[in-house]
Scaffold this motif. Structure first.
Motif, short mmCIF file in Angstrom:
data_model
loop_
_atom_site.label_atom_id
_atom_site.label_comp_id
_atom_site.label_asym_id
_atom_site.label_seq_id
_atom_site.Cartn_x
_atom_site.Cartn_y
_atom_site.Cartn_z
N ALA A 295 -0.28 2.79 -2.75
CA ALA A 295 -0.50 2.12 -1.46
C ALA A 295 -1.64 1.12 -1.56
CB ALA A 295 -0.78 3.16 -0.38
N TYR A 296 -2.69 1.46 -2.33
CA TYR A 296 -3.80 0.52 -2.53
C TYR A 296 -3.32 -0.69 -3.31
CZ TYR A 296 -8.28 -1.36 -4.15
OH TYR A 296 -9.34 -2.20 -4.43
N SER A 297 -2.53 -0.43 -4.36
CA SER A 297 -2.00 -1.52 -5.19
C SER A 297 -1.10 -2.43 -4.37
CB SER A 297 -1.24 -0.95 -6.38
OG SER A 297 -0.59 -1.98 -7.09
N ALA A 298 -0.27 -1.83 -3.50
CA ALA A 298 0.66 -2.61 -2.68
C ALA A 298 -0.07 -3.33 -1.54
CB ALA A 298 1.75 -1.71 -2.12
N GLY A 299 -1.34 -2.96 -1.30
CA GLY A 299 -2.10 -3.62 -0.24
C GLY A 299 -1.79 -3.05 1.13
N GLU A 300 -1.40 -1.78 1.19
CA GLU A 300 -0.95 -1.19 2.45
C GLU A 300 -1.91 -0.19 3.07
OE1 GLU A 300 1.54 -2.13 4.53
OE2 GLU A 300 1.20 -3.72 3.08
N LEU A 301 -3.10 -0.03 2.51
CA LEU A 301 -4.05 0.92 3.10
C LEU A 301 -4.94 0.22 4.12
CD1 LEU A 301 -5.37 3.03 0.08
CD2 LEU A 301 -3.72 3.72 1.83
N PRO A 302 -5.38 0.95 5.15
CA PRO A 302 -6.39 0.38 6.04
C PRO A 302 -7.67 0.07 5.25
CG PRO A 302 -5.50 2.44 6.94
CD PRO A 302 -4.99 2.31 5.54
N GLU A 303 -8.44 -0.88 5.75
CA GLU A 303 -9.65 -1.33 5.05
C GLU A 303 -10.60 -0.18 4.69
OE1 GLU A 303 -11.79 -4.24 7.33
OE2 GLU A 303 -13.26 -4.61 5.75
N ALA A 304 -10.75 0.80 5.62
CA ALA A 304 -11.67 1.92 5.38
C ALA A 304 -11.25 2.72 4.14
CB ALA A 304 -11.72 2.83 6.61
N ASP B 90 -0.39 -1.66 -10.47
CA ASP B 90 -0.41 -3.13 -10.36
C ASP B 90 0.69 -3.73 -11.24
OD1 ASP B 90 -2.52 -3.11 -8.58
OD2 ASP B 90 -4.05 -3.63 -10.05
N ALA B 91 0.93 -3.09 -12.41
CA ALA B 91 1.99 -3.59 -13.31
C ALA B 91 3.36 -3.47 -12.65
CB ALA B 91 1.96 -2.83 -14.63
N VAL B 92 3.57 -2.45 -11.81
CA VAL B 92 4.81 -2.35 -11.04
C VAL B 92 4.90 -3.56 -10.09
CG1 VAL B 92 6.16 -0.99 -9.41
CG2 VAL B 92 4.85 0.17 -11.20
N GLU C 174 10.41 -1.93 -4.20
CA GLU C 174 10.19 -3.34 -3.80
C GLU C 174 9.64 -3.42 -2.38
OE1 GLU C 174 13.57 -5.44 -6.64
OE2 GLU C 174 14.00 -5.09 -4.53
N ARG C 175 10.22 -2.64 -1.48
CA ARG C 175 9.76 -2.68 -0.09
C ARG C 175 8.29 -2.28 0.01
NH1 ARG C 175 13.15 0.70 3.80
NH2 ARG C 175 11.61 -0.09 5.27
N ALA C 176 7.88 -1.29 -0.80
CA ALA C 176 6.46 -0.88 -0.78
C ALA C 176 5.57 -2.06 -1.14
CB ALA C 176 6.23 0.27 -1.75
N TYR C 177 5.97 -2.83 -2.16
CA TYR C 177 5.12 -3.95 -2.62
C TYR C 177 5.24 -5.18 -1.72
CZ TYR C 177 3.46 -1.29 -6.51
OH TYR C 177 2.82 -0.33 -7.25
N PHE C 178 6.32 -5.29 -0.97
CA PHE C 178 6.41 -6.38 0.01
C PHE C 178 5.67 -6.03 1.28
CE2 PHE C 178 10.78 -7.34 -2.02
CZ PHE C 178 10.19 -8.16 -2.97
N GLY C 179 5.05 -4.85 1.33
CA GLY C 179 4.31 -4.45 2.51
C GLY C 179 5.20 -4.00 3.64
N ASP C 180 6.38 -3.51 3.27
CA ASP C 180 7.39 -3.12 4.23
C ASP C 180 7.31 -1.64 4.60
OD1 ASP C 180 9.15 -4.59 5.61
OD2 ASP C 180 10.86 -4.27 4.27
N LEU C 181 6.51 -0.88 3.86
CA LEU C 181 6.35 0.56 4.13
C LEU C 181 4.90 0.82 4.51
CD1 LEU C 181 8.19 2.16 1.04
CD2 LEU C 181 9.14 1.68 3.30
N SER C 182 4.67 1.72 5.46
CA SER C 182 3.30 2.11 5.77
C SER C 182 2.82 3.05 4.66
CB SER C 182 3.23 2.82 7.12
OG SER C 182 3.74 4.13 6.99
N HIS C 183 1.49 3.25 4.58
CA HIS C 183 0.99 4.06 3.45
C HIS C 183 1.51 5.49 3.49
CE1 HIS C 183 -2.25 6.38 5.43
NE2 HIS C 183 -2.39 5.33 6.20
N SER C 184 1.82 5.99 4.71
CA SER C 184 2.33 7.36 4.77
C SER C 184 3.81 7.43 4.37
CB SER C 184 2.13 7.93 6.18
OG SER C 184 2.67 7.06 7.14
#
Lengths: 218, 192
Positions: free
Chosen positions: A14-23, A46-48, B153-163
């Protein structure tokens, strides 16, 4: 530093994908700064991301895009801006660079506020979808018993704490979910300093801390 | 200084394209080579633009961000470490950070940089191994069952929430992780 408790794959991805809240990003960046095992695991996620990018179908750029980019380069656009995170930590510093960036210095720059029982905290400014704070727990003292909705990350920076399940020393990170109701106690002998993030306000199970909760913004 | 052109003979074609891109970044870094940069641009800029559009950016915002990302590639070429990442991976991290900045208006705390001292240039064999492993990972992603690949792919496109992000990708990450771990150990040794 011998680290026993690491980040989960889901958090690293989730951190690599940029999907975590800033905190949470701040706690993950802090742990990875201290832990080469998690740094290598993060690099593999990141390689993924690199593979996903490589497999993206092309979206055609405008005809003059390359010329426009060379012009941007000449104007200095995209040039690295010096931030504290880019520099290596002085050996005597306790905080890794990303944390130092948010505090505005090392441990001596923290603006602590008492929260009762000798425990002090400092909330760090991040986006509102989650919160992160530094905790200073005196040796032998307990952090008030609390459950929490959602996810809680606790990174130990100095000293150690124990709860009913395990021991967490400097460098370790505890990943707790809402199912965990625990009573962390700082080990005797040394004060414990942690960085803790939650994606929901903590709910203390004792009466007094619960009343105090809105006031202290925990 | 490490050199890749002519210095490395590949046993197979696995990773040879990846190694080519490394050589291009090295030419940008050492010679400010605009022709090498133009080739990087033609390959990566349209992918970055597509990546950003799939992440929810409009075509015009994605175009502008892709140009910014490529300008960053030029300026930060000296920070690229081919024993720890492929060029595609490095470009991905720049594009991801640009996305967080442009779409979420947030800062992104990054881990402390380890940096390369002059004595700690990456080892050629390590670079070759890592680039080959990156090529294998791209191949493994291509071969994932459709449903699983779309989820990654959806995870890396920001299409999924972290949970919603799953613990298991189905991708073989063990080898590439071990290679990066070795490169980090070598770097730590050189720093101490």
């Amino acid at each position: 530093m011998s680290i026993k408790h690491h980040l989960t794959d889901a958090l690293l991805m989730a951190y690599s994908a940029g999907e975590l809240p800033e905190a949470f990003n701040l706690v993950v960046a802090t742990h990875v700064s201290l832990c080469d095992e998690c740094r290598a695991r993060l690099a593999s996620f990141d390689a993924v991301g690199g593979a996903v990018l490589e497999e993206c179908e092309d979206a055609s750029m405008t005809p003059d895009a390359l010329a426009a980019t060379m012009e941007r380069i000449r104007m200095g656009s995209g040039a690295p801006i010096h931030t504290d995170a880019a520099t290596r930590r002085h050996l005597s510093a306790l905080f890794p660079a990303p944390l130092r960036d948010y505090v505005g210095g090392d441990i001596d720059a923290v603006k602590w506020r008492p929260v009762g029982g000798g425990v002090r905290q400092a909330i760090l400014p991040t986006s509102k979808d989650a919160s992160v704070r530094l905790l200073h727990i005196p040796a032998g003292a307990a952090v008030p018993d609390h459950g929490h909705r959602g996810l809680e990350l606790t990174q130990v920076l100095k000293g150690a704490f124990r709860d009913e399940h395990d021991r967490f020393g400097a460098g370790d990170i505890e990943v707790a979910t809402e199912a965990d109701v625990h009573t962390p106690v700082a080990e005797p002998g040394e004060d414990c300093i942690c960085l803790a993030a939650t994606d929901a306000p903590l709910k203390f199970t004792g009466l007094l801390p619960r009343l105090a909760q809105p006031f202290f913004r925990i | 200084m490490y050199r890749f052109e002519g210095g490395v003979t590949m046993k197979s074609t696995t990773g040879s394209a990846h190694l080519e891109w490394v050589a291009h970044v090295v030419r940008v870094r050492d010679a400010r080579d605009e022709a090498a940069f133009a080739e990087l641009f033609r390959h990566f800029a349209p992918r970055v633009k597509a990546f950003l559009m799939k992440s929810g950016a409009s075509a015009s915002l994605a175009e502008e961000c892709a140009q910014e990302v490529m300008a960053t590639v030029w300026h930060k070429a000296h920070l690229f470490d081919p024993s720890r990442a492929s060029v595609a991976t490095w470009v991905f991290t720049i594009a991801r950070n640009r996305r967080i900045d442009a779409l979420r208006k947030q800062r992104r705390p990054e881990p402390e940089d380890l940096g390369w001292g002059p004595e700690a240039e990456p080892d050629q064999a390590e670079v070759l191994d890592l680039q080959q492993e990156s090529a294998r990972l791209t191949e493994a992603l291509r071969l994932l069952p459709e449903k699983q690949r779309v989820l990654v792919e959806r995870a890396y496109f920001g299409d999924l929430s972290h949970s919603e992000i799953a613990e298991e990708t189905g991708l073989p990450l063990g080898t590439i992780k071990s290679r990066i771990r070795l490169a980090l150990e070598r770097l730590r040794h050189a720093m101490s």
